[in-house]
Design an enzyme around this catalytic site. Structure first.
Site, PDB file in Angstrom:
ATOM      1  N   LYS A  35      22.325   9.552  44.506  1.00  0.00           N
ATOM      2  CA  LYS A  35      21.525  10.417  43.626  1.00  0.00           C
ATOM      3  C   LYS A  35      21.884  10.148  42.163  1.00  0.00           C
ATOM      4  O   LYS A  35      22.898   9.491  41.887  1.00  0.00           O
ATOM      5  CB  LYS A  35      21.792  11.874  43.986  1.00  0.00           C
ATOM      6  CG  LYS A  35      23.237  12.285  43.762  1.00  0.00           C
ATOM      7  CD  LYS A  35      23.578  13.596  44.471  1.00  0.00           C
ATOM      8  CE  LYS A  35      25.040  13.956  44.257  1.00  0.00           C
ATOM      9  NZ  LYS A  35      25.487  15.044  45.133  1.00  0.00           N
ATOM     10  N   ARG A 130      26.088  28.085  47.863  1.00  0.00           N
ATOM     11  CA  ARG A 130      25.139  27.528  46.900  1.00  0.00           C
ATOM     12  C   ARG A 130      23.793  27.398  47.628  1.00  0.00           C
ATOM     13  O   ARG A 130      22.936  28.247  47.471  1.00  0.00           O
ATOM     14  CB  ARG A 130      25.663  26.183  46.366  1.00  0.00           C
ATOM     15  CG  ARG A 130      24.857  25.635  45.211  1.00  0.00           C
ATOM     16  CD  ARG A 130      25.419  24.315  44.711  1.00  0.00           C
ATOM     17  NE  ARG A 130      25.428  23.288  45.754  1.00  0.00           N
ATOM     18  CZ  ARG A 130      25.901  22.061  45.588  1.00  0.00           C
ATOM     19  NH1 ARG A 130      26.437  21.695  44.437  1.00  0.00           N
ATOM     20  NH2 ARG A 130      25.851  21.192  46.576  1.00  0.00           N
ATOM     21  N   TYR A 262      34.533  12.659  10.881  1.00  0.00           N
ATOM     22  CA  TYR A 262      33.911  13.980  10.719  1.00  0.00           C
ATOM     23  C   TYR A 262      34.949  15.090  10.769  1.00  0.00           C
ATOM     24  O   TYR A 262      35.832  15.080  11.635  1.00  0.00           O
ATOM     25  CB  TYR A 262      32.891  14.239  11.827  1.00  0.00           C
ATOM     26  CG  TYR A 262      31.594  13.498  11.654  1.00  0.00           C
ATOM     27  CD1 TYR A 262      30.774  13.720  10.546  1.00  0.00           C
ATOM     28  CD2 TYR A 262      31.174  12.579  12.616  1.00  0.00           C
ATOM     29  CE1 TYR A 262      29.572  13.030  10.412  1.00  0.00           C
ATOM     30  CE2 TYR A 262      29.985  11.899  12.483  1.00  0.00           C
ATOM     31  CZ  TYR A 262      29.183  12.127  11.367  1.00  0.00           C
ATOM     32  OH  TYR A 262      28.013  11.456  11.244  1.00  0.00           O
ATOM     33  N   MET A 310      28.576   9.668  17.069  1.00  0.00           N
ATOM     34  CA  MET A 310      27.520   9.292  18.012  1.00  0.00           C
ATOM     35  C   MET A 310      27.620   7.824  18.436  1.00  0.00           C
ATOM     36  O   MET A 310      27.472   7.492  19.615  1.00  0.00           O
ATOM     37  CB  MET A 310      26.148   9.576  17.389  1.00  0.00           C
ATOM     38  CG  MET A 310      25.004   9.447  18.384  1.00  0.00           C
ATOM     39  SD  MET A 310      23.391   9.732  17.640  1.00  0.00           S
ATOM     40  CE  MET A 310      23.438  11.466  17.273  1.00  0.00           C
TER      41      MET A 310
HETATM   42  C1  LIG Z   1      26.656  14.676  45.869  1.00  0.00           C
HETATM   43  C2  LIG Z   1      26.831  15.065  47.282  1.00  0.00           C
HETATM   44  C3  LIG Z   1      27.728  14.375  48.129  1.00  0.00           C
HETATM   45  C4  LIG Z   1      28.702  13.326  47.634  1.00  0.00           C
HETATM   46  O1  LIG Z   1      29.857  13.947  47.127  1.00  0.00           O
HETATM   47  P1  LIG Z   1      31.091  13.081  46.551  1.00  0.00           P
HETATM   48  O2  LIG Z   1      32.075  14.102  46.136  1.00  0.00           O
HETATM   49  O3  LIG Z   1      30.541  12.313  45.386  1.00  0.00           O
HETATM   50  O4  LIG Z   1      31.546  12.215  47.658  1.00  0.00           O
HETATM   51  C5  LIG Z   1      27.740  14.707  49.467  1.00  0.00           C
HETATM   52  N1  LIG Z   1      26.933  15.691  49.956  1.00  0.00           N
HETATM   53  C6  LIG Z   1      26.086  16.379  49.168  1.00  0.00           C
HETATM   54  C7  LIG Z   1      25.230  17.446  49.765  1.00  0.00           C
HETATM   55  C8  LIG Z   1      26.013  16.109  47.811  1.00  0.00           C
HETATM   56  O5  LIG Z   1      25.185  16.806  47.037  1.00  0.00           O
END
Ligand SMILES: *Cc1c(COP(=O)(O)O)cnc(C)c1O
Length: 365
Positions: A35, A130, A262, A310
């Site tokens: 993702k 969640r 800065y 930046m």
């Molecule tokens: C992002 C995610 C993972 C991967 O988690 P890592 O800590 O990066 O291994 C696994 N399961 C779900 C549902 C996730 O959203």
């Protein structure tokens, strides 16, 4: 010469880390989590380098379509399922698997007609609080989903997510495992055969074989960063995939009491050389990294000075007074674990990867 900042992506390290995941979970199939543009690494080249994975997981239909358009034929799971009923048709056409985490999604599925078979992952909330159904409600949902004509034998599976897998001694882990095992047992006794499940992220994959079940879902470890807090020696065998690098573009001899950058927050304690690096928060280097955060210049550590801007940041050259414009700088990656910077800047490797700016060229090797 163009602006010298770039992210080198080592695809062999990626394949190596996948094989580490296989070794650690030899009896499970691997759903590689790619993702958010493969945690900022670039989803298409990453998917190709991870072709040996058994499936991929992404966060949206758009991310999955990008993979299908690039010719990726693996099973792909949408980790939050569909966001409206209209996405179902497209998801099924492209043979995507869906998480089902709320009753609204169950209703959309009940109204949906499909000739093709669909794989669903029912998300049970075992303690993360969640997404997902509480275990008792989840059992009722299992029975509703089981009746769908387009869900074939084995096409309904369990998924849950861990809240504290990076904290090895947290009691939450065992509680979550217990609840997950309970829903697995429920559906197995209902169906009279084994049902597939998935619980483990990277941290659980590396440390909790009892949580592996049929499918493990590694993300961060594939990119070579430790999923454990604090970064742990157990995953020393992981290799960093991304190295963010740039070059010195100026070197100045400063006088005692001159202030840098800065806010003039850092004041030279003596006459000293200061280097300017072409990388800043506009590239994804964290603005909150404090003075003395390490970078590698010519392969050796130097400290950050003053505020990150930046496009640039300043480094202390007292340990390398011979340094010159053009000398190479590593901001994180090979030789400088991303976790070190993350910890200094009060964040996690995941966020640093995801915030790497699109303007930074990814160079694949
Ligand atoms: C992002 C995610 C993972 C991967 O988690 P890592 O800590 O990066 O291994 C696994 N399961 C779900 C549902 C996730 O959203």
């Amino acid at each position: 010469m163009t602006r010298p900042v770039r992210a080198r992506i080592n695809l062999q390290a990626l394949a190596h880390n996948l094989s580490r995941a296989r070794k650690a979970a030899p009896d499970s199939r691997i759903m590689a989590v790619i993702k958010a543009n493969a945690y900022g690494h670039g989803v298409i080249p990453v998917a190709r380098a991870l072709a040996a994975a058994d499936a991929f997981a992404v966060a949206s239909l758009e991310e999955a379509m990008q993979l299908r358009e690039a010719g990726v034929r693996h099973e792909i799971l949408l980790l939050e399922g569909v966001f409206d009923a209209g996405e179902l048709e497209l998801a099924v056409t492209h043979q995507l698997q869906l998480v089902v985490h709320c009753e609204q999604q169950v209703r959309w599925l009940e109204q949906f007609r499909s000739g093709a078979s669909v794989h669903l992952w029912l998300k049970v909330d075992t303690g993360m609080h969640r997404l997902g159904f509480a275990p008792d409600v989840a059992q009722a949902m299992w029975q509703r989903l089981q009746r769908l004509s387009y869900v074939k034998t084995g096409g309904l599976r369990w998924l849950s997510h861990l809240a504290c897998a990076d904290e090895l001694s947290s009691p939450v882990n065992d509680r979550q495992l217990e609840r997950f095992a309970e829903v697995m047992r429920f559906s197995e006794s209902l169906q009279g055969r084994a049902v597939e499940g998935s619980l483990a992220n990277s941290a659980a994959l590396l440390t909790r074989p009892d949580m592996h079940f049929d499918w493990v879902r590694p993300g961060i470890m594939l990119y070579g960063a430790s999923p454990l807090l604090p970064a742990h020696t157990a995953d020393a065998a992981l290799r960093p995939v991304m190295t963010l690098e740039s070059r010195l573009i100026a070197v100045h001899q400063r006088r005692k009491d001159e202030a840098i950058g800065y806010g003039q927050t850092w004041v030279c304690p003596e006459d000293m050389p200061v280097g300017i690096v072409a990388a800043g928060y506009g590239d994804g280097y964290p603005r909150h990294a404090p003075s003395e955060t390490p970078l590698l210049l010519n392969g050796k550590p130097v400290g950050l000075l003053g505020r990150v801007s930046m496009d640039m940041l300043c480094v202390d050259l007292r340990s390398q007074p011979q340094a010159q414009p053009g000398d190479p700088v590593v901001l994180w990656g090979e030789g400088l674990p991303v976790e070190t910077l993350a910890q200094q800047a009060g964040t996690i490797s995941y966020e640093l990867f995801c915030k790497l700016s699109p303007r930074v060229p990814r160079v694949y090797e």
